[in-house]
Design a protein around this motif. Sequence first.
Motif, PDB file in Angstrom:
ATOM      1  N   TRP A   1       0.713  -1.107  -0.012  1.00 47.38           N
ATOM      2  CA  TRP A   1      -0.100  -0.068  -0.034  1.00 47.38           C
ATOM      3  C   TRP A   1       0.904   1.181  -0.054  1.00 47.38           C
ATOM      4  CZ3 TRP A   1      -3.033  -1.388   4.948  1.00 47.38           C
ATOM      5  CH2 TRP A   1      -3.809  -2.952   4.577  1.00 47.38           C
ATOM      6  N   ILE A   2       0.516   2.204  -0.874  1.00 51.88           N
ATOM      7  CA  ILE A   2       1.400   3.326  -0.954  1.00 51.88           C
ATOM      8  C   ILE A   2       0.470   4.474  -0.146  1.00 51.88           C
ATOM      9  CG2 ILE A   2       2.570   4.906  -2.338  1.00 51.88           C
ATOM     10  CD1 ILE A   2       3.065   2.722  -4.242  1.00 51.88           C
ATOM     11  N   LEU A   3       0.687   4.974   0.822  1.00 50.14           N
ATOM     12  CA  LEU A   3      -0.056   5.879   1.463  1.00 50.14           C
ATOM     13  C   LEU A   3       0.552   7.366   1.178  1.00 50.14           C
ATOM     14  CD1 LEU A   3      -1.008   4.135   5.046  1.00 50.14           C
ATOM     15  CD2 LEU A   3      -2.263   3.859   2.596  1.00 50.14           C
ATOM     16  N   VAL A   4      -0.191   8.181   0.801  1.00 45.59           N
ATOM     17  CA  VAL A   4       0.402   9.495   0.479  1.00 45.59           C
ATOM     18  C   VAL A   4      -0.288  10.540   1.500  1.00 45.59           C
ATOM     19  CG1 VAL A   4       0.331  11.584  -1.114  1.00 45.59           C
ATOM     20  CG2 VAL A   4       0.374   9.141  -2.064  1.00 45.59           C
ATOM     21  N   LYS A   5       0.677  11.282   2.249  1.00 52.69           N
ATOM     22  CA  LYS A   5       0.581  12.380   3.234  1.00 52.69           C
ATOM     23  C   LYS A   5       0.886  13.672   2.746  1.00 52.69           C
ATOM     24  CE  LYS A   5       1.412  13.342   8.189  1.00 52.69           C
ATOM     25  NZ  LYS A   5       2.208  13.013   9.380  1.00 52.69           N
ATOM     26  N   VAL A   6      -0.307  14.710   2.572  1.00 53.29           N
ATOM     27  CA  VAL A   6      -0.070  15.989   2.243  1.00 53.29           C
ATOM     28  C   VAL A   6      -0.221  16.673   3.685  1.00 53.29           C
ATOM     29  CG1 VAL A   6      -0.937  17.986   1.049  1.00 53.29           C
ATOM     30  CG2 VAL A   6      -1.104  15.654   0.028  1.00 53.29           C
ATOM     31  N   ARG A   7       0.855  17.316   3.929  1.00 52.82           N
ATOM     32  CA  ARG A   7       1.145  18.396   4.862  1.00 52.82           C
ATOM     33  C   ARG A   7       0.579  19.817   4.497  1.00 52.82           C
ATOM     34  NH1 ARG A   7       3.831  16.191   9.659  1.00 52.82           N
ATOM     35  NH2 ARG A   7       5.006  14.513   8.901  1.00 52.82           N
ATOM     36  N   THR A   8       0.215  20.672   5.471  1.00 50.63           N
ATOM     37  CA  THR A   8      -0.277  21.834   5.344  1.00 50.63           C
ATOM     38  C   THR A   8       0.449  22.776   6.599  1.00 50.63           C
ATOM     39  OG1 THR A   8      -2.240  22.256   6.469  1.00 50.63           O
ATOM     40  CG2 THR A   8      -2.335  21.386   4.513  1.00 50.63           C
ATOM     41  N   ASP A   9       0.333  24.288   6.125  1.00 52.72           N
ATOM     42  CA  ASP A   9       0.760  25.157   7.257  1.00 52.72           C
ATOM     43  C   ASP A   9       0.015  25.420   8.373  1.00 52.72           C
ATOM     44  OD1 ASP A   9      -0.972  26.624   6.213  1.00 52.72           O
ATOM     45  OD2 ASP A   9       0.294  28.101   5.183  1.00 52.72           O
ATOM     46  N   GLN A  10      -1.306  24.592   8.294  1.00 51.98           N
ATOM     47  CA  GLN A  10      -2.385  24.709   9.546  1.00 51.98           C
ATOM     48  C   GLN A  10      -2.289  23.567  10.273  1.00 51.98           C
ATOM     49  OE1 GLN A  10      -4.697  27.357   9.107  1.00 51.98           O
ATOM     50  NE2 GLN A  10      -3.010  27.960   7.560  1.00 51.98           N
ATOM     51  N   ASP A  11      -1.794  23.878  11.777  1.00 53.08           N
ATOM     52  CA  ASP A  11      -1.657  23.116  12.685  1.00 53.08           C
ATOM     53  C   ASP A  11      -2.553  21.846  12.994  1.00 53.08           C
ATOM     54  OD1 ASP A  11      -0.300  22.089  14.855  1.00 53.08           O
ATOM     55  OD2 ASP A  11      -1.404  22.903  16.309  1.00 53.08           O
ATOM     56  N   GLY A  12      -1.977  20.620  12.317  1.00 53.64           N
ATOM     57  CA  GLY A  12      -2.775  19.512  12.577  1.00 53.64           C
ATOM     58  C   GLY A  12      -3.826  19.321  11.365  1.00 53.64           C
ATOM     59  N   LEU A  13      -3.629  19.866  10.308  1.00 52.84           N
ATOM     60  CA  LEU A  13      -4.374  19.949   9.155  1.00 52.84           C
ATOM     61  C   LEU A  13      -3.509  19.009   8.132  1.00 52.84           C
ATOM     62  CD1 LEU A  13      -7.076  20.291   7.444  1.00 52.84           C
ATOM     63  CD2 LEU A  13      -6.306  22.075   6.664  1.00 52.84           C
ATOM     64  N   VAL A  14      -3.746  17.705   8.083  1.00 50.51           N
ATOM     65  CA  VAL A  14      -3.160  17.070   6.995  1.00 50.51           C
ATOM     66  C   VAL A  14      -4.225  15.886   6.127  1.00 50.51           C
ATOM     67  CG1 VAL A  14      -0.929  16.704   8.378  1.00 50.51           C
ATOM     68  CG2 VAL A  14      -2.632  15.012   8.204  1.00 50.51           C
ATOM     69  N   GLY A  15      -3.683  15.678   5.037  1.00 55.32           N
ATOM     70  CA  GLY A  15      -4.721  14.981   4.211  1.00 55.32           C
ATOM     71  C   GLY A  15      -4.066  13.629   3.942  1.00 55.32           C
ATOM     72  N   TRP A  16      -4.705  12.467   3.759  1.00 58.18           N
ATOM     73  CA  TRP A  16      -4.179  11.075   3.300  1.00 58.18           C
ATOM     74  C   TRP A  16      -4.996  10.620   2.003  1.00 58.18           C
ATOM     75  CZ3 TRP A  16      -0.305   8.696   5.516  1.00 58.18           C
ATOM     76  CH2 TRP A  16       0.320   9.043   6.764  1.00 58.18           C
ATOM     77  N   GLY A  17      -4.119  10.037   1.239  1.00 55.75           N
ATOM     78  CA  GLY A  17      -4.575   9.492   0.059  1.00 55.75           C
ATOM     79  C   GLY A  17      -3.859   8.216  -0.030  1.00 55.75           C
ATOM     80  N   GLU A  18      -4.264   7.400  -1.252  1.00 54.34           N
ATOM     81  CA  GLU A  18      -3.486   6.193  -1.641  1.00 54.34           C
ATOM     82  C   GLU A  18      -3.278   5.964  -3.150  1.00 54.34           C
ATOM     83  OE1 GLU A  18      -5.306   2.722   0.204  1.00 54.34           O
ATOM     84  OE2 GLU A  18      -4.282   1.529  -1.240  1.00 54.34           O
TER      85      GLU A  18
ATOM     86  N   TRP B   1      -8.616  16.138  -1.155  1.00 55.90           N
ATOM     87  CA  TRP B   1     -10.077  16.163  -0.957  1.00 55.90           C
ATOM     88  C   TRP B   1     -10.344  15.734   0.550  1.00 55.90           C
ATOM     89  CZ3 TRP B   1     -14.251  17.608  -3.390  1.00 55.90           C
ATOM     90  CH2 TRP B   1     -13.938  17.550  -4.752  1.00 55.90           C
ATOM     91  N   ASP B   2      -9.446  15.039   1.038  1.00 55.02           N
ATOM     92  CA  ASP B   2      -9.499  14.718   2.729  1.00 55.02           C
ATOM     93  C   ASP B   2      -9.053  16.120   3.270  1.00 55.02           C
ATOM     94  OD1 ASP B   2      -9.740  13.250   4.956  1.00 55.02           O
ATOM     95  OD2 ASP B   2      -7.503  12.933   5.211  1.00 55.02           O
ATOM     96  N   ILE B   3      -8.316  17.109   2.783  1.00 63.69           N
ATOM     97  CA  ILE B   3      -7.974  18.153   3.425  1.00 63.69           C
ATOM     98  C   ILE B   3      -9.431  19.226   3.450  1.00 63.69           C
ATOM     99  CG2 ILE B   3      -6.580  20.403   3.009  1.00 63.69           C
ATOM    100  CD1 ILE B   3      -4.245  18.592   2.625  1.00 63.69           C
ATOM    101  N   LEU B   4      -9.620  19.171   2.136  1.00 63.24           N
ATOM    102  CA  LEU B   4     -10.879  20.324   1.889  1.00 63.24           C
ATOM    103  C   LEU B   4     -12.137  19.750   2.796  1.00 63.24           C
ATOM    104  CD1 LEU B   4     -12.419  22.413   0.512  1.00 63.24           C
ATOM    105  CD2 LEU B   4     -13.216  20.592  -1.499  1.00 63.24           C
ATOM    106  N   GLY B   5     -12.247  18.600   3.063  1.00 59.39           N
ATOM    107  CA  GLY B   5     -13.419  17.945   3.795  1.00 59.39           C
ATOM    108  C   GLY B   5     -13.129  18.432   5.325  1.00 59.39           C
ATOM    109  N   LYS B   6     -11.984  18.191   5.865  1.00 62.12           N
ATOM    110  CA  LYS B   6     -11.869  18.475   7.193  1.00 62.12           C
ATOM    111  C   LYS B   6     -11.643  19.987   7.291  1.00 62.12           C
ATOM    112  CE  LYS B   6      -8.590  14.698   7.939  1.00 62.12           C
ATOM    113  NZ  LYS B   6      -7.058  14.078   7.812  1.00 62.12           N
ATOM    114  N   SER B   7     -11.137  20.666   6.552  1.00 63.48           N
ATOM    115  CA  SER B   7     -11.221  22.173   6.503  1.00 63.48           C
ATOM    116  C   SER B   7     -12.893  22.866   6.639  1.00 63.48           C
ATOM    117  CB  SER B   7     -10.439  22.914   5.488  1.00 63.48           C
ATOM    118  OG  SER B   7     -11.049  22.559   4.068  1.00 63.48           O
ATOM    119  N   LEU B   8     -13.538  22.028   6.034  1.00 63.64           N
ATOM    120  CA  LEU B   8     -15.007  22.452   6.070  1.00 63.64           C
ATOM    121  C   LEU B   8     -15.905  21.874   6.976  1.00 63.64           C
ATOM    122  CD1 LEU B   8     -15.742  22.695   2.197  1.00 63.64           C
ATOM    123  CD2 LEU B   8     -15.154  24.800   3.958  1.00 63.64           C
ATOM    124  N   GLY B   9     -15.300  20.464   7.873  1.00 63.38           N
ATOM    125  CA  GLY B   9     -16.057  19.762   8.650  1.00 63.38           C
ATOM    126  C   GLY B   9     -17.134  19.062   7.924  1.00 63.38           C
ATOM    127  N   GLN B  10     -16.709  18.660   6.649  1.00 61.93           N
ATOM    128  CA  GLN B  10     -17.905  17.683   6.140  1.00 61.93           C
ATOM    129  C   GLN B  10     -17.166  16.573   5.270  1.00 61.93           C
ATOM    130  OE1 GLN B  10     -21.176  18.347   5.470  1.00 61.93           O
ATOM    131  NE2 GLN B  10     -21.089  20.179   6.684  1.00 61.93           N
TER     132      GLN B  10
END
Length: 401
Positions: A29-46, A106-115
């Motif tokens: 499995w190749i898991l992809v982690k995208v970090r941001t400059d917002q504390d704790g806001l990361v996204g995961w994909g595959e 998409w994971d980041i966008l959803g988390k940023s909007l709470g959806q």
Amino acid sequence: MLPPTPNDPGAIRITAVETVVVNAEMRNWILVKVRTDQDGLVGWGEASLNWKTRAVVGAVEDLATMIVGRDPRDIEQVLRVMTKHSYYRLGIVGVTAISGIEHALWDILGKSLGQPVWRLLGGQVRDRVRVYTHLGLGDMRSVYDTVDEGQLRERAAKVVEQGYDALKVVLIPYGGHLSTPADRRHVDRMMSVLRSTVGPDVDIMIDFHARPASPAAALQYIEILGGYDPMFCEEPVAPGDTEALRAVAARTSVPLAAGERLVGLREFLPVLSSKALAVAQPDLNHTGGLLEGKRIAAVADAELVGVAPHNPNGPIAGAAALHFAVSTPNFVIQEEMSGAVDWYDEVVSAPMKRVGSHWEIPTAPGLGVEVDEAAAARHPYEPEVPHSSSAVLGDGTVVDW
């Protein structure tokens, strides 16, 4: 060069793109982690791709240099940068890398909007998502190595006992341009055992893996399979050969499915317009991600074709497929591999909750996944088992796996 920083106090910036490789015995499995400059806001994909792990990881690293500094919520723009600025048209390795990054956006966008992501993809169009598994409940060895009637009976019975009302098998022999009487008798016997074991109301899908080298050979098997009322026959001829697929479709009433090895809407267009398919099978890990998957589904819907995404991959790919299915009207059924390894749920906590032969609708923001990187480190990269090495005929001819 980084993009200009707008005067937007709410801007979010990508700071890094990383990969975590997890060896799940038969594949990585190749898991992809995208970090941001917002504390704790990361996204995961595959971005899992069998036998191409190191190539995909390298592609993710190359693509990361293009998107660091950009706002991850501008998903269309980030995708255009990765595709347009790559200059050369990207093949399966590059597009798989993009797909994993796109899932994380998409994971980041959803988390940023709470959806949940499905809400952002168009909203809920069904109350539950139908799924199917394979012999062995996701164990890849059982999928490809079930070769005798006793194994088939035992493994099929376990699938039904677990509550599934649909399963897929790979039992077409390796072959050439014509099938042999012995091979046809073998397929007939195996299907007879399978149907008698699971009963008349469990859907059976047969994956050909494009093993027949001609429409004639494919049709010789389909004529036998038709008597066992299959849900569909998958990839009966080589991927991308629209005329061969049309030739098969013209001579059978058995529904055909294909598309797991097609990359992007561009490659799906001629197949969908041919009217040869009943079901399209884009792999959301390999075809460009969720946005491209939605585009493929929209064209398929216009051509009266259903969509059943291919997914023999890991848990984050499953999560992406779940959100796609919740929001896609012409979705039919989803492949899932939750039993691929005993510790499937240890590395990734994912939103797929199965009740019988259905997944429930997730409610957590983003894709709803959490990754235990310490657990992932216990299963580091290993070269994958080269199943395809067995695809050789008795006279030494190398054929499709």
